[in-house]
Scaffold this motif. Structure first.
Motif, mmCIF file in Angstrom:
data_model
loop_
_atom_site.group_PDB
_atom_site.id
_atom_site.type_symbol
_atom_site.label_atom_id
_atom_site.label_comp_id
_atom_site.label_asym_id
_atom_site.label_seq_id
_atom_site.Cartn_x
_atom_site.Cartn_y
_atom_site.Cartn_z
ATOM 1 N N GLY A 173 0.805 -1.212 0.000
ATOM 2 C CA GLY A 173 0.000 0.000 0.000
ATOM 3 C C GLY A 173 0.839 1.262 0.000
ATOM 4 O O GLY A 173 2.005 1.251 0.413
ATOM 5 N N GLU A 174 0.226 2.337 -0.459
ATOM 6 C CA GLU A 174 0.901 3.629 -0.393
ATOM 7 C C GLU A 174 1.184 3.965 1.070
ATOM 8 O O GLU A 174 0.656 3.339 1.984
ATOM 9 N N TRP A 175 2.015 4.950 1.285
ATOM 10 C CA TRP A 175 2.483 5.261 2.639
ATOM 11 C C TRP A 175 1.357 5.529 3.624
ATOM 12 O O TRP A 175 1.453 5.171 4.792
ATOM 13 N N ARG A 176 0.255 6.137 3.172
ATOM 14 C CA ARG A 176 -0.868 6.410 4.084
ATOM 15 C C ARG A 176 -1.505 5.108 4.575
ATOM 16 O O ARG A 176 -1.900 5.007 5.733
ATOM 17 N N LEU A 177 -1.591 4.125 3.709
ATOM 18 C CA LEU A 177 -2.132 2.819 4.107
ATOM 19 C C LEU A 177 -1.182 2.113 5.065
ATOM 20 O O LEU A 177 -1.608 1.545 6.074
ATOM 21 N N LYS A 178 0.102 2.141 4.750
ATOM 22 C CA LYS A 178 1.094 1.502 5.615
ATOM 23 C C LYS A 178 1.036 2.119 7.015
ATOM 24 O O LYS A 178 1.024 1.403 8.015
ATOM 25 N N ASN A 179 0.990 3.442 7.086
ATOM 26 C CA ASN A 179 0.906 4.112 8.381
ATOM 27 C C ASN A 179 -0.382 3.755 9.112
ATOM 28 O O ASN A 179 -0.369 3.555 10.331
ATOM 29 N N ALA A 180 -1.475 3.667 8.393
ATOM 30 C CA ALA A 180 -2.754 3.305 9.022
ATOM 31 C C ALA A 180 -2.694 1.897 9.590
ATOM 32 O O ALA A 180 -3.172 1.649 10.704
ATOM 33 N N VAL A 181 -2.102 0.962 8.856
ATOM 34 C CA VAL A 181 -1.971 -0.417 9.359
ATOM 35 C C VAL A 181 -1.143 -0.413 10.639
ATOM 36 O O VAL A 181 -1.514 -1.047 11.634
ATOM 37 N N GLU A 182 -0.034 0.309 10.640
ATOM 38 C CA GLU A 182 0.827 0.326 11.821
ATOM 39 C C GLU A 182 0.165 1.040 13.000
ATOM 40 O O GLU A 182 0.268 0.591 14.135
ATOM 41 N N ASN A 183 -0.504 2.145 12.734
ATOM 42 C CA ASN A 183 -1.074 2.943 13.818
ATOM 43 C C ASN A 183 -2.419 2.441 14.324
ATOM 44 O O ASN A 183 -2.801 2.747 15.451
ATOM 45 N N ILE A 184 -3.129 1.684 13.517
ATOM 46 C CA ILE A 184 -4.437 1.164 13.944
ATOM 47 C C ILE A 184 -4.329 -0.329 14.269
ATOM 48 O O ILE A 184 -4.542 -0.750 15.400
ATOM 49 N N PHE A 185 -4.009 -1.138 13.272
ATOM 50 C CA PHE A 185 -4.037 -2.587 13.473
ATOM 51 C C PHE A 185 -2.887 -3.077 14.350
ATOM 52 O O PHE A 185 -3.104 -3.766 15.343
ATOM 53 N N VAL A 186 -1.665 -2.760 13.965
ATOM 54 C CA VAL A 186 -0.512 -3.258 14.713
ATOM 55 C C VAL A 186 -0.568 -2.768 16.159
ATOM 56 O O VAL A 186 -0.311 -3.523 17.088
ATOM 57 N N PHE A 187 -0.950 -1.512 16.337
ATOM 58 C CA PHE A 187 -1.052 -0.951 17.684
ATOM 59 C C PHE A 187 -2.081 -1.700 18.529
ATOM 60 O O PHE A 187 -1.921 -1.834 19.734
ATOM 61 N N SER A 188 -3.129 -2.213 17.891
ATOM 62 C CA SER A 188 -4.191 -2.890 18.635
ATOM 63 C C SER A 188 -3.963 -4.395 18.809
ATOM 64 O O SER A 188 -4.781 -5.070 19.425
ATOM 65 N N LEU A 189 -2.856 -4.920 18.297
ATOM 66 C CA LEU A 189 -2.616 -6.365 18.391
ATOM 67 C C LEU A 189 -2.598 -6.872 19.837
ATOM 68 O O LEU A 189 -3.126 -7.949 20.115
ATOM 69 N N ASP A 190 -2.015 -6.113 20.751
ATOM 70 C CA ASP A 190 -2.012 -6.535 22.160
ATOM 71 C C ASP A 190 -3.424 -6.746 22.673
ATOM 72 O O ASP A 190 -3.737 -7.775 23.272
ATOM 73 N N SER A 191 -4.289 -5.770 22.434
ATOM 74 C CA SER A 191 -5.659 -5.882 22.942
ATOM 75 C C SER A 191 -6.438 -6.968 22.201
ATOM 76 O O SER A 191 -7.283 -7.638 22.796
ATOM 77 N N ILE A 192 -6.154 -7.151 20.932
ATOM 78 C CA ILE A 192 -6.821 -8.206 20.163
ATOM 79 C C ILE A 192 -6.456 -9.577 20.741
ATOM 80 O O ILE A 192 -7.321 -10.406 20.988
ATOM 81 N N LEU A 193 -5.171 -9.794 20.979
ATOM 82 C CA LEU A 193 -4.735 -11.082 21.514
ATOM 83 C C LEU A 193 -5.198 -11.274 22.958
ATOM 84 O O LEU A 193 -5.566 -12.380 23.356
ATOM 85 N N ALA A 194 -5.208 -10.207 23.733
ATOM 86 C CA ALA A 194 -5.664 -10.302 25.122
ATOM 87 C C ALA A 194 -7.141 -10.671 25.200
ATOM 88 O O ALA A 194 -7.576 -11.312 26.159
ATOM 89 N N ALA A 195 -7.912 -10.276 24.191
ATOM 90 C CA ALA A 195 -9.345 -10.576 24.179
ATOM 91 C C ALA A 195 -9.631 -12.024 23.772
ATOM 92 O O ALA A 195 -10.745 -12.504 23.957
ATOM 93 N N CYS A 196 -8.634 -12.693 23.228
ATOM 94 C CA CYS A 196 -8.814 -14.094 22.825
ATOM 95 C C CYS A 196 -8.886 -14.987 24.055
ATOM 96 O O CYS A 196 -8.136 -14.785 25.008
ATOM 97 N N PRO A 197 -9.730 -15.998 23.992
ATOM 98 C CA PRO A 197 -9.688 -16.996 25.068
ATOM 99 C C PRO A 197 -8.311 -17.663 25.065
ATOM 100 O O PRO A 197 -7.705 -17.851 24.009
ATOM 101 N N LEU A 198 -7.804 -17.984 26.229
ATOM 102 C CA LEU A 198 -6.468 -18.591 26.325
ATOM 103 C C LEU A 198 -6.330 -19.827 25.448
ATOM 104 O O LEU A 198 -5.270 -20.068 24.866
ATOM 105 N N SER A 199 -7.406 -20.581 25.338
ATOM 106 C CA SER A 199 -7.360 -21.810 24.555
ATOM 107 C C SER A 199 -7.118 -21.552 23.066
ATOM 108 O O SER A 199 -6.658 -22.441 22.350
ATOM 109 N N ARG A 200 -7.436 -20.349 22.586
ATOM 110 C CA ARG A 200 -7.277 -20.042 21.147
ATOM 111 C C ARG A 200 -6.218 -18.986 20.876
ATOM 112 O O ARG A 200 -5.924 -18.702 19.718
#
Length: 119
Positions: A67-94
């Motif tokens: 993606g163009e730089w704006r997309l790359k920045n959005a992925v890093e600032n939105i998705f990558v930044f939220s990975l901790d909370s996404i994984l924390a919300a997963c049940p331990l079994s998954r």
């Protein structure tokens, strides 16, 4: 890849996101589009849709890489930044299953983000 192409690809993988992505106030806004995509990825995890999740995560990596730089920045600032909370919300079994589906490019961006925040 520009934002319009990214929108089309996301819609092809997640047709349910079409209405929200194509709203006039969202069209052309990479931050909003990646935020919407992130919400759908979280829903896939909650609903145990591992097959669709794998496709969506690889698409996120593709957008990040091609993606163009704006997309790359959005992925890093939105998705990558939220990975901790996404994984924390997963049940331990998954949590391991979900973490194992994260593509190496996204995982690398995540690790880089952790190291940058530690400085």
């Amino acid at each position: 890849m520009n934002i319009k192409q990214a929108q089309e690809i996301i819609i092809s993988v997640i047709p349910l996101a079409q209405r929200e992505i194509l709203r006039p106030e969202n069209t052309g806004n990479p931050i909003t589009i990646i935020r919407i995509f992130t919400v759908y990825i979280k829903k896939m995890i909650e609903e145990g849709k591992e097959k669709e999740l794998g496709k969506a995560l690889h698409l996120m990596e593709y957008i990040h890489e091609k993606g163009e730089w704006r997309l790359k920045n959005a992925v890093e600032n939105i998705f990558v930044f939220s990975l901790d909370s996404i994984l924390a919300a997963c049940p331990l079994s998954r949590r391991g299953i979900v973490a194992g589906k994260i593509p190496i490019g996204i995982y690398t961006a995540y690790i880089n983000q952790l190291y940058r925040s530690g400085n």
